[in-house]
Scaffold this motif. Sequence first.
Motif, PDB file in Angstrom:
ATOM      1  N   ILE A  58      14.598   8.032  -0.433  1.00 19.55           N
ATOM      2  CA  ILE A  58      13.233   7.908   0.084  1.00 19.55           C
ATOM      3  C   ILE A  58      13.033   8.896   1.219  1.00 19.55           C
ATOM      4  O   ILE A  58      13.761   8.864   2.222  1.00 19.55           O
ATOM      5  CB  ILE A  58      12.978   6.471   0.581  1.00 19.55           C
ATOM      6  CG1 ILE A  58      13.144   5.513  -0.597  1.00 19.55           C
ATOM      7  CG2 ILE A  58      11.621   6.368   1.268  1.00 19.55           C
ATOM      8  CD1 ILE A  58      12.135   4.453  -0.739  1.00 19.55           C
ATOM      9  N   ALA A  91       5.927   7.673   1.823  1.00 20.55           N
ATOM     10  CA  ALA A  91       7.319   7.722   1.381  1.00 20.55           C
ATOM     11  C   ALA A  91       7.337   8.375   0.000  1.00 20.55           C
ATOM     12  O   ALA A  91       6.695   7.868  -0.919  1.00 20.55           O
ATOM     13  CB  ALA A  91       7.909   6.316   1.329  1.00 20.55           C
ATOM     14  N   GLY A 151       4.279   4.209  -0.544  1.00 16.65           N
ATOM     15  CA  GLY A 151       5.538   4.696  -1.104  1.00 16.65           C
ATOM     16  C   GLY A 151       5.846   4.002  -2.405  1.00 16.65           C
ATOM     17  O   GLY A 151       5.132   3.085  -2.826  1.00 16.65           O
TER      18      GLY A 151
END
Length: 478
Positions: A58, A78, A84
């Motif tokens: 990540i 992310a 993310g």
Amino acid sequence: MNRRQFLTRSIMVALGTGLTACGGSSIFVDKGVPFKNPLIIPDELQGTDVGGRLQYDINLQKGNTTFIDGLSTPTWGANGSYLGPTIRLQNGANVDINFTNKLGESTTVHGHGMHVPANMDGGAHQVIAANTTWISSYTVNQDACTNWYHPHLMGKTAQHVMNGLAGLIIVDDSNSDALNLPKTYGVDNIPLIVQDRSFNADGSFNYAPSNMQIMQGWKGDTFMVNGVIDPYVDVEAKHVRFRILNGSNSRLYTFAFASGKAFQQIATENAFLESPVELTQLTLSPGERAEIVVDFSSDLAKEEILKDLRSGKELMKVKVVKAAQPSTIPSGLVTLPRLATPKTVTRTFYLGSTGGMGGGMGGGPSGMLTINGKSMNMAVINETIPVNTVELWEVRNNMMMDHNFHIHATHFQLVSRNGGAVPANEQGFKDTVYIPPGESVQFVVQMTDYIDAISPYMYHCHILEHEDAGMMGQFVVV
Ligand code: C2O
Ligand code: CU
Ligand code: CU
């Protein structure tokens, strides 16, 4: 509509409705054509097996995101510019989640709801300096659930989450694999990260909370789901599961369909409920999650609007566009252990002050936003908790404003809500609980492992402006 028209319309709407956030120059985002934007489904991140450990990479990065046609918003994300990927974990797996910080400043990434060792928790102590990688390594050790990750840097959590850093963590186990529930990610198993934001005329987020907004919790005037304003999602005429996260800094939502259509809640934050609970509305305070299943079997060619009853705003349109095979969901989902309730309260946490209602208003946000009269101090361990002991905790909201209470590392079971019964949809394992003004909750909790006298976990109000103002404490498990 070009940008100039957009701004003119937006400003007119803002003047006309008085809906701009106080204390800033926020433009109000006109609804325009309602629900014109397809819902974005965050990518799924499955680990890569390296020598028996699953690796998840990540990157925490800056970017620009278009939420409003013609405007670009500086954001954090992310592996992307905003929010993310959904991290998929299987109970029992050995995982390394590698967080690389490309933000140019320090942050942390906490696994909210994850039952992991304190030094892998990503709380205020696991700072990830710019241009470094922090690895959260553990063996997944919990039941199927919908958790999430977000920054937790001391005093900066609200800003970093506002910038856009957050994502879901979905844990699966043999029970969730076997249950006849909708499982196709993004199709009939749909994540909904609900947030509020405000925008400046140049497209940037308008986030500069005043002391008053810190006290009351900052609230934006524009709603988004998975980073999309005015979203719609196409579904099939069958049971559809939504994993809902209140990912807002401070705003509470009471979700309902505009038609009044009923739905089944199947999971609280950390586990399935024993059986589905039928509801027509569902309140989530910041950080809380719920899984619901909606039966669209007889709704082909119909549309349903998901609303927030608190603000009266419409959040998302669900379009039932395709016929499907008839579907059902199970009537039993899991058998939950029931922790025996101790006879007396083990610990009491007063949100706001230890005294009576109200407390003193003199100290400003950081003087008022305390737990048991104390502000978060990273050098102070507030509670030392013996492993394996079942404790009864009471949390009292001593103020005339909303608070909630979140504990890292563990999951609790409500015993009473304001001295009365616990609603059926809260009778599961939770890590965050809403406490309305002047009310209290009692819950049983047990720290089952991860003894560490040095590394603390946190508990706090998950209204992020309150957390940052000091409404947080630390505990160790011994
Ligand atoms: Cu989601 Cu300590 O927080
Ligand atoms: Cu947490
Ligand atoms: Cu609070």
